[in-house]
Design an enzyme around this catalytic site. Sequence first.
Site, mmCIF file in Angstrom:
data_model
loop_
_atom_site.group_PDB
_atom_site.id
_atom_site.type_symbol
_atom_site.label_atom_id
_atom_site.label_comp_id
_atom_site.label_asym_id
_atom_site.label_seq_id
_atom_site.Cartn_x
_atom_site.Cartn_y
_atom_site.Cartn_z
ATOM 1 N N ASP A 121 4.542 2.317 5.688
ATOM 2 C CA ASP A 121 5.173 1.054 6.095
ATOM 3 C C ASP A 121 4.534 0.520 7.376
ATOM 4 O O ASP A 121 4.324 -0.681 7.516
ATOM 5 C CB ASP A 121 6.700 1.214 6.257
ATOM 6 N N HIS A 168 3.257 4.687 0.300
ATOM 7 C CA HIS A 168 3.592 5.825 -0.558
ATOM 8 C C HIS A 168 4.923 5.570 -1.274
ATOM 9 O O HIS A 168 5.738 4.757 -0.839
ATOM 10 C CB HIS A 168 3.678 7.109 0.282
#
Length: 480
Positions: free
Chosen positions: A379, A97
């Site tokens: 991540d 994102h």
Amino acid sequence: MLFRNRFLLLLALAALLAFVSLSLQFFHLIPVSTAKNGVSSKSRKRIMPDPVTEPPVTDPVYEALLYCNIPSVAERSMEGHAPHHFKLVSVHVFIRHGDRYPLYVIPKTKRPEIDCTLVANRKPYHPKLEAFVSHMSKGSGASFEIPLNSLPLYPNHPLCEMGELTQTGVVQHLQNGQLLRDIYLKKHKLLPNDWSADQLYLETTGKSRTLQSGLALLYGFLPDFDWKKIYFRHQPSALFCSGSCYCPVRNQYLEKEQRRQYLLRLKNSQLEKTYGEMAKIVDVPTKQLRAANPIDSMLCHLCHNVSFPCTRNGCVDMEHFKVIKTHQIEDERERREKKLYLGYSLLGAHPILNQTIGRMQRATEGRKEELFALYSAHDVTLSPVLSALGLSEARFPRFAARLIFELWQDREKPSEHSVRILYNGVDVTFHTSFCQDHHKRSAKPMCPLENLVRFVKRDMFVALGGSSTNYYDACHREGF
Ligand SMILES: *[C@@H]1O[C@H](CO)[C@@H](O)[C@H](O)[C@H]1NC(C)=O
Ligand SMILES: *[C@@H]1O[C@H](CO)[C@@H](O)[C@H](O)[C@H]1NC(C)=O
């Protein structure tokens, strides 16, 4: 997030401390335009450290600015590069994102005032921003698997909520989408003009920031964003492991990895001292301050050029930031060396890689579905995939990072299919563990699909060092 606790230590701290005064660093180095045109636009291409040009001592502020990924003018990228007799068959895109508001607050301080509404007269800006907002506001519930249909389709709070995507985050993915559109649609005609819903495969975790990032990318990518042709599936696991998430050995690797992190932190007296100082400033026990993962919030201050918080006891400052960030970098270095994270990653990334090669193999058989797959993730999704592929030198996934698998067919030998792997626009195909050697033997600028398939079906388990040759056995190995 698994790595919220990664903090660590810094060997060359003394040197860094002696470096530049912190106010200088903060107000002169950080201006967004400098970051764009000076420090980072070249270096952001460099995902593999380059011994010739990289500073010998890793600079924590420089690394942090790369992580911010502040949108800049047209980015050059290597996506879609192939000899003209190659035909693009399918594309598989994994994104993190975009820029988001922190997930934690620093206790007893005012949280950074960042506006998450999308407006044209604020930087960074993208020409499609207003059209994006107006299109999203007409969004259709039918385009989302439950529970995604209850999420807002674009950020809209005047004071960002925790974890909310910012305008920077939206612009980062509008840019990613536009870049991929120019390459894959305009140049390589990946989708026919009358493309249909089943030619896309879209999947996101259940956070508004991942859904909104995916929508922004698609809005930049698709020539006509038609709600009737969009269907996002919901992925409950950040590993995108779908029905194959149960894997006890993976969890054991993770526990050992977390223990390693903890021990490294304990060894770093400079880090402990820094947390102690910061805890005094905000007047809470050190433990509580540490648990609030202040680096997450400090990165937001840094990426948005908002000064660090102060109390009547003093200010959190750039030296604190550097110590914590330097420890993170050191932690990543030790993580590569100790290989526990690699074990975790090989098992954690298997299901999504297996799904991807399945999709590629169907495309090689001439099926026209799912030619463009988008996984909107975190991540903690990208990092294990990078590590499992053998890209351990790759930088930690920045905001709006993209990892792309391209599948190509050689028109001169139609039975031969090849893959290219790109991370943030850099071709890393020959850095992967399954294609390093191929590079030396072949003149083709790509990797045979069979290499990737063999790796995912078998070699990734062999790399774990046991005798297992499949996912189930590797996940249930006794006496690990
Ligand atoms: C960052 O903030 C400082 C001080 O508030 C200001 O002088 C500077 O212009 C800002 N830089 C950018 C790029 O906004
Ligand atoms: C791998 O993918 C195949 C289909 O392509 C599926 O049958 C198999 O169950 C998958 N294995 C794992 C562990 O996800």
